[in-house]
Scaffold this active site. Structure first.
Site, PDB file in Angstrom:
ATOM      1  CG  ASP A   1      15.745  26.895  81.045  1.00  0.00           C
ATOM      2  OD1 ASP A   1      15.591  27.396  79.923  1.00  0.00           O
ATOM      3  OD2 ASP A   1      14.820  26.410  81.722  1.00  0.00           O
ATOM      4  CG  HIS A   2      20.422  23.838  83.053  1.00  0.00           C
ATOM      5  ND1 HIS A   2      19.943  23.775  84.332  1.00  0.00           N
ATOM      6  CD2 HIS A   2      19.556  23.140  82.279  1.00  0.00           C
ATOM      7  CE1 HIS A   2      18.837  23.049  84.334  1.00  0.00           C
ATOM      8  NE2 HIS A   2      18.580  22.653  83.101  1.00  0.00           N
TER       9      HIS A   2
ATOM     10  CD  GLU B   1      10.202  23.774  80.050  1.00  0.00           C
ATOM     11  OE1 GLU B   1      10.611  24.349  81.074  1.00  0.00           O
ATOM     12  OE2 GLU B   1      10.547  22.634  79.744  1.00  0.00           O
TER      13      GLU B   1
ATOM     14  CG  HIS C   1      10.683  27.648  82.648  1.00  0.00           C
ATOM     15  ND1 HIS C   1      10.572  26.925  83.818  1.00  0.00           N
ATOM     16  CD2 HIS C   1       9.671  28.553  82.699  1.00  0.00           C
ATOM     17  CE1 HIS C   1       9.556  27.365  84.529  1.00  0.00           C
ATOM     18  NE2 HIS C   1       8.995  28.370  83.875  1.00  0.00           N
TER      19      HIS C   1
ATOM     20  CD  GLU D   1       8.346  18.021  79.634  1.00  0.00           C
ATOM     21  OE1 GLU D   1       8.056  19.060  79.010  1.00  0.00           O
ATOM     22  OE2 GLU D   1       9.403  17.878  80.274  1.00  0.00           O
TER      23      GLU D   1
ATOM     24  NE  ARG E   1      11.697  29.824  87.717  1.00  0.00           N
ATOM     25  CZ  ARG E   1      11.240  28.716  88.310  1.00  0.00           C
ATOM     26  NH1 ARG E   1      11.516  27.527  87.812  1.00  0.00           N
ATOM     27  NH2 ARG E   1      10.542  28.799  89.416  1.00  0.00           N
TER      28      ARG E   1
ATOM     29  CG  ASN F   1      15.775  23.242  79.743  1.00  0.00           C
ATOM     30  OD1 ASN F   1      16.478  24.243  79.902  1.00  0.00           O
ATOM     31  ND2 ASN F   1      14.611  23.104  80.327  1.00  0.00           N
TER      32      ASN F   1
ATOM     33  CB  THR G   1      14.508  22.971  88.918  1.00  0.00           C
ATOM     34  OG1 THR G   1      14.049  22.669  87.601  1.00  0.00           O
ATOM     35  CG2 THR G   1      14.493  21.716  89.766  1.00  0.00           C
ATOM     36  CB  THR G   2       9.580  22.838  87.096  1.00  0.00           C
ATOM     37  OG1 THR G   2      10.070  23.901  86.288  1.00  0.00           O
ATOM     38  CG2 THR G   2       8.073  22.827  87.074  1.00  0.00           C
TER      39      THR G   2
ATOM     40  CG  HIS H   1      12.220  17.809  86.129  1.00  0.00           C
ATOM     41  ND1 HIS H   1      13.034  17.633  87.203  1.00  0.00           N
ATOM     42  CD2 HIS H   1      11.913  19.131  86.104  1.00  0.00           C
ATOM     43  CE1 HIS H   1      13.198  18.792  87.826  1.00  0.00           C
ATOM     44  NE2 HIS H   1      12.533  19.721  87.170  1.00  0.00           N
ATOM     45  N   GLY H   2      15.125  15.650  85.284  1.00  0.00           N
ATOM     46  CA  GLY H   2      16.027  14.777  86.032  1.00  0.00           C
ATOM     47  C   GLY H   2      16.607  13.630  85.217  1.00  0.00           C
TER      48      GLY H   2
ATOM     49  NE  ARG I   1      31.408  36.296  88.644  1.00  0.00           N
ATOM     50  CZ  ARG I   1      32.712  36.255  88.387  1.00  0.00           C
ATOM     51  NH1 ARG I   1      33.207  36.920  87.374  1.00  0.00           N
ATOM     52  NH2 ARG I   1      33.506  35.547  89.138  1.00  0.00           N
TER      53      ARG I   1
ATOM     54  NE  ARG J   1      14.597  31.078  89.601  1.00  0.00           N
ATOM     55  CZ  ARG J   1      14.033  30.136  90.345  1.00  0.00           C
ATOM     56  NH1 ARG J   1      14.479  28.909  90.313  1.00  0.00           N
ATOM     57  NH2 ARG J   1      13.021  30.420  91.146  1.00  0.00           N
ATOM     58  CG  HIS J   2      16.959  30.136  84.047  1.00  0.00           C
ATOM     59  ND1 HIS J   2      15.897  30.185  83.201  1.00  0.00           N
ATOM     60  CD2 HIS J   2      16.669  29.190  84.985  1.00  0.00           C
ATOM     61  CE1 HIS J   2      14.995  29.315  83.596  1.00  0.00           C
ATOM     62  NE2 HIS J   2      15.415  28.698  84.688  1.00  0.00           N
TER      63      HIS J   2
ATOM     64  N   GLY K   1      17.974  18.819  80.179  1.00  0.00           N
ATOM     65  CA  GLY K   1      18.813  20.000  80.309  1.00  0.00           C
ATOM     66  C   GLY K   1      20.036  19.793  81.177  1.00  0.00           C
ATOM     67  CG  HIS K   2      21.374  19.766  85.910  1.00  0.00           C
ATOM     68  ND1 HIS K   2      22.050  18.739  86.519  1.00  0.00           N
ATOM     69  CD2 HIS K   2      21.872  20.907  86.436  1.00  0.00           C
ATOM     70  CE1 HIS K   2      22.908  19.246  87.387  1.00  0.00           C
ATOM     71  NE2 HIS K   2      22.818  20.552  87.353  1.00  0.00           N
TER      72      HIS K   2
HETATM   73  N1  PXP Z   1      10.843  19.609  81.447  1.00  0.00           N
HETATM   74  C1  PXP Z   1      10.394  20.630  82.222  1.00  0.00           C
HETATM   75  C2  PXP Z   1       8.957  20.981  82.156  1.00  0.00           C
HETATM   76  C3  PXP Z   1      11.283  21.346  83.043  1.00  0.00           C
HETATM   77  O1  PXP Z   1      10.818  22.357  83.805  1.00  0.00           O
HETATM   78  C4  PXP Z   1      12.649  21.004  83.045  1.00  0.00           C
HETATM   79  C5  PXP Z   1      13.613  21.750  83.912  1.00  0.00           C
HETATM   80  O2  PXP Z   1      13.831  23.009  83.458  1.00  0.00           O
HETATM   81  C6  PXP Z   1      13.065  19.954  82.208  1.00  0.00           C
HETATM   82  C7  PXP Z   1      12.147  19.266  81.448  1.00  0.00           C
HETATM   83  C8  PXP Z   1      14.503  19.538  82.123  1.00  0.00           C
HETATM   84  O3  PXP Z   1      14.915  19.030  83.349  1.00  0.00           O
HETATM   85  P1  PXP Z   1      16.444  18.738  83.614  1.00  0.00           P
HETATM   86  O4  PXP Z   1      17.159  20.045  83.580  1.00  0.00           O
HETATM   87  O5  PXP Z   1      16.431  18.107  84.974  1.00  0.00           O
HETATM   88  O6  PXP Z   1      16.911  17.821  82.536  1.00  0.00           O
END
Ligand code: PXP
Length: 255
Positions: A8-9, A69, A42, A152, A44, A6, A99-100, A191-192, A17, A48-49, A213-214
């Site tokens: 997005d970050h 997403e 994603h 998911e 949104r 992911n 975040t979601t 996620h996480g 900026r 925002r990103h 992602g993160h």
């Molecule tokens: N899956 C979904 C549906 C998400 O919304 C996110 C966060 O954007 C992720 C996975 C990835 O999560 P993380 O950034 O915590 O790894």
């Protein structure tokens, strides 16, 4: 097991900026060179990103597949149908969240109606569909009724839990992954997830795709994105063997 990264970050840093760097499209190239099986973004409603431009360019440039997403009720559905990514994952979206925060609420009939309409539209355009849900039987059953190709499983509760509570969450994920497969759904998770907590989840045989992602993007600030993706991919690849040997992966000193 596939690793979808992911990005997005990367866009979050750019949007801090409102400039043109770092470019998530370049990030996707590096993620693929690091062995990512796919790219997740994603888009949104508040942009925002990730921006529309990013999704359009990713569709033209990535060599793997895009997991797009989006929220079911958004105008973004039209963009998905126009661009036809490999896969869409429908997610809940609240403007005020960082975040979601949770899986889709499939209880209320108006939510199910909106999802059914979105799924029908996406399927009509030949796009594979997934629903981001909490690891619960009722959510699996409703996902089957709605006709999604995949789910998911939200791993946030697992990631946030510690000790015995984490072991319980892991059992719940494994049980729900098995049930999902038995019901004919493809099972993804995310996620996480981090380098420290990914192994037990990656060892669940019914899960075929992880969205991360993160943690990867955070590590990439120090070691570069290609290496950060490769390290996560290696951990996922080794996970079944590590768990079978009864081991846990301890990050080496200075990881
Ligand atoms: N899956 C979904 C549906 C998400 O919304 C996110 C966060 O954007 C992720 C996975 C990835 O999560 P993380 O950034 O915590 O790894």
């Amino acid at each position: 097991m596939r690793l979808y990264v992911n990005i997005d970050h990367v866009a979050t840093v750019r949007q801090a900026r409102k400039t043109d760097e770092p470019d998530p499209v370049r990030g996707a190239v590096l993620a693929e060179l690091g062995g990512a099986h796919g790219i997740t973004v994603h888009l949104r409603e508040d942009r925002r990103h990730i921006q529309d431009r990013d999704v359009r360019l990713l569709m033209e440039t990535i060599r793997t597949g895009l997991n797009f997403e989006l929220a079911a009720s958004s105008e973004i559905l039209d963009l998905a149908c126009e661009l036809r990514p490999l896969q869409t994952t429908l997610v809940p979206e609240k403007r005020e969240e960082v975040t979601t925060e949770g899986g889709l609420d499939l209880g209320p009939s108006e939510n199910r109606k909106a999802l059914a309409a979105a799924l029908a539209k996406l399927e009509g355009h030949g796009i594979r569909t997934s629903l981001f849900i909490d690891p619960e039987s009722s959510a699996l059953e409703r996902s089957v009724e709605l006709g999604a190709d995949a789910v998911e499983l939200h791993t946030g509760e697992y990631a946030n839990a510690r000790g015995d509570a984490r072991a319980l969450e892991l059992t719940r994920l494994a049980d729900m992954a098995r049930r999902g497969r038995e019901m004919g759904l493809a099972v993804h998770a995310g996620h996480g997830l981090t380098y420290e907590n990914v192994i037990p989840v990656a060892a669940i045989p019914e899960i075929e795709e992880l969205n991360i992602g993160h943690s990867i993007i955070s590590r990439s600030v120090f070691v570069g994105l290609e290496r950060a993706v490769r390290e996560m991919g290696d951990l996922i690849h080794r996970a079944p063997a590590v768990v079978e040997e009864g081991g846990v992966w301890v990050p080496p000193m200075g990881f």
